[in-house]
Design a protein around this motif. Sequence first.
Motif, PDB file in Angstrom:
ATOM      1  N   THR A  60      28.739  42.313  40.394  1.00 36.67           N
ATOM      2  CA  THR A  60      30.197  42.332  40.431  1.00 36.67           C
ATOM      3  C   THR A  60      30.751  43.189  39.302  1.00 36.67           C
ATOM      4  O   THR A  60      30.309  43.048  38.152  1.00 36.67           O
ATOM      5  CB  THR A  60      30.762  40.898  40.297  1.00 36.67           C
ATOM      6  OG1 THR A  60      30.177  40.068  41.296  1.00 36.67           O
ATOM      7  CG2 THR A  60      32.284  40.888  40.443  1.00 36.67           C
ATOM      8  N   PRO A  61      31.703  44.092  39.575  1.00 40.31           N
ATOM      9  CA  PRO A  61      32.323  44.864  38.492  1.00 40.31           C
ATOM     10  C   PRO A  61      32.887  43.931  37.425  1.00 40.31           C
ATOM     11  O   PRO A  61      33.439  42.861  37.744  1.00 40.31           O
ATOM     12  CB  PRO A  61      33.446  45.637  39.203  1.00 40.31           C
ATOM     13  CG  PRO A  61      32.995  45.707  40.632  1.00 40.31           C
ATOM     14  CD  PRO A  61      32.246  44.436  40.890  1.00 40.31           C
ATOM     15  N   ALA A  62      32.745  44.327  36.164  1.00 38.13           N
ATOM     16  CA  ALA A  62      33.137  43.469  35.039  1.00 38.13           C
ATOM     17  C   ALA A  62      34.585  43.015  35.138  1.00 38.13           C
ATOM     18  O   ALA A  62      34.909  41.858  34.821  1.00 38.13           O
ATOM     19  CB  ALA A  62      32.895  44.199  33.722  1.00 38.13           C
TER      20      ALA A  62
ATOM     21  N   SER B  55      33.933  34.153  38.920  1.00 42.03           N
ATOM     22  CA  SER B  55      33.448  32.997  38.168  1.00 42.03           C
ATOM     23  C   SER B  55      34.313  31.770  38.426  1.00 42.03           C
ATOM     24  O   SER B  55      33.810  30.647  38.549  1.00 42.03           O
ATOM     25  CB  SER B  55      33.416  33.330  36.674  1.00 42.03           C
ATOM     26  OG  SER B  55      32.859  32.268  35.931  1.00 42.03           O
ATOM     27  N   LYS B  56      35.623  31.974  38.517  1.00 40.03           N
ATOM     28  CA  LYS B  56      36.530  30.855  38.797  1.00 40.03           C
ATOM     29  C   LYS B  56      36.281  30.266  40.183  1.00 40.03           C
ATOM     30  O   LYS B  56      36.409  29.056  40.387  1.00 40.03           O
ATOM     31  CB  LYS B  56      37.980  31.313  38.653  1.00 40.03           C
ATOM     32  CG  LYS B  56      38.403  31.496  37.209  1.00 40.03           C
ATOM     33  CD  LYS B  56      39.826  32.006  37.091  1.00 40.03           C
ATOM     34  CE  LYS B  56      40.200  32.187  35.618  1.00 40.03           C
ATOM     35  NZ  LYS B  56      41.527  32.816  35.467  1.00 40.03           N
ATOM     36  N   LYS B  57      35.913  31.122  41.149  1.00 39.96           N
ATOM     37  CA  LYS B  57      35.549  30.616  42.479  1.00 39.96           C
ATOM     38  C   LYS B  57      34.338  29.694  42.381  1.00 39.96           C
ATOM     39  O   LYS B  57      34.294  28.629  42.997  1.00 39.96           O
ATOM     40  CB  LYS B  57      35.211  31.780  43.418  1.00 39.96           C
ATOM     41  CG  LYS B  57      36.374  32.414  44.117  1.00 39.96           C
ATOM     42  CD  LYS B  57      35.839  33.411  45.136  1.00 39.96           C
ATOM     43  CE  LYS B  57      36.980  34.153  45.805  1.00 39.96           C
ATOM     44  NZ  LYS B  57      36.454  35.164  46.751  1.00 39.96           N
ATOM     45  N   MET B  58      33.333  30.109  41.599  1.00 40.09           N
ATOM     46  CA  MET B  58      32.141  29.285  41.427  1.00 40.09           C
ATOM     47  C   MET B  58      32.515  27.943  40.805  1.00 40.09           C
ATOM     48  O   MET B  58      31.981  26.889  41.189  1.00 40.09           O
ATOM     49  CB  MET B  58      31.094  29.994  40.553  1.00 40.09           C
ATOM     50  CG  MET B  58      30.610  31.346  41.074  1.00 40.09           C
ATOM     51  SD  MET B  58      29.887  31.304  42.726  1.00 40.09           S
ATOM     52  CE  MET B  58      31.191  32.100  43.678  1.00 40.09           C
ATOM     53  N   ASP B  59      33.448  27.957  39.843  1.00 40.11           N
ATOM     54  CA  ASP B  59      33.912  26.711  39.219  1.00 40.11           C
ATOM     55  C   ASP B  59      34.538  25.788  40.256  1.00 40.11           C
ATOM     56  O   ASP B  59      34.306  24.579  40.250  1.00 40.11           O
ATOM     57  CB  ASP B  59      34.943  27.009  38.121  1.00 40.11           C
ATOM     58  CG  ASP B  59      34.331  27.646  36.883  1.00 40.11           C
ATOM     59  OD1 ASP B  59      33.103  27.517  36.687  1.00 40.11           O
ATOM     60  OD2 ASP B  59      35.086  28.272  36.116  1.00 40.11           O
TER      61      ASP B  59
END
Length: 199
Positions: A73-75, A82-86
Amino acid sequence: MNQALELFAKRRTQYALGKNVSLPQSEIEQIIKQAVRLAPSSFNSQSSRAVILFGAESVKFWDATREILRGVTPADKFDSTSKKMDSFAAGVGTVLFFEDQDTIKKLQADFPLYADAFPKFAEHSAGMAQFAVWTALAAAGIGASLQHYSPLVDEMVQKTWNVPANWQLSAQMPFGSNEAPFGDKSFIDDSIRFKTFAG
């Protein structure tokens, strides 16, 4: 409204998941298993498989997925990823859906006339198993969404949970309590979707 249609209407995508589920883990597990059992499959092949992750095991899956996605994923886009994973990890658990490739190969050998069609039939079976589980969870007041991180996570899943090599991952379903209301669902005009003919 027809009772089945009422249940279908309850099945909605929920990203705001929580752990406020009153059902015991054992009952949720049985709901998932029974839904997969009852889902139809071509030639009654019963090719669908599932790995059910609760609690820390579900979090482990989404943390590992986050690290895999970090590498692709582009930085400047990774924070939202990351928030989706949370949000997925915030639920009670995750169902990993698979299709057994050995079952498909046996069908191809037993019914060579349909050999080319069986992989597509398996996709149909997978979709019906996923819809069955999603609807059954919704009927129990449990929210869920359907995610697709294959093939990026396939090797990690196989190694981490000792999944047979012939199980091909098709989708992932995080689930938990509904921590946000559902918005109105819009539908395209029936004239675009349907044609009816009667003799």
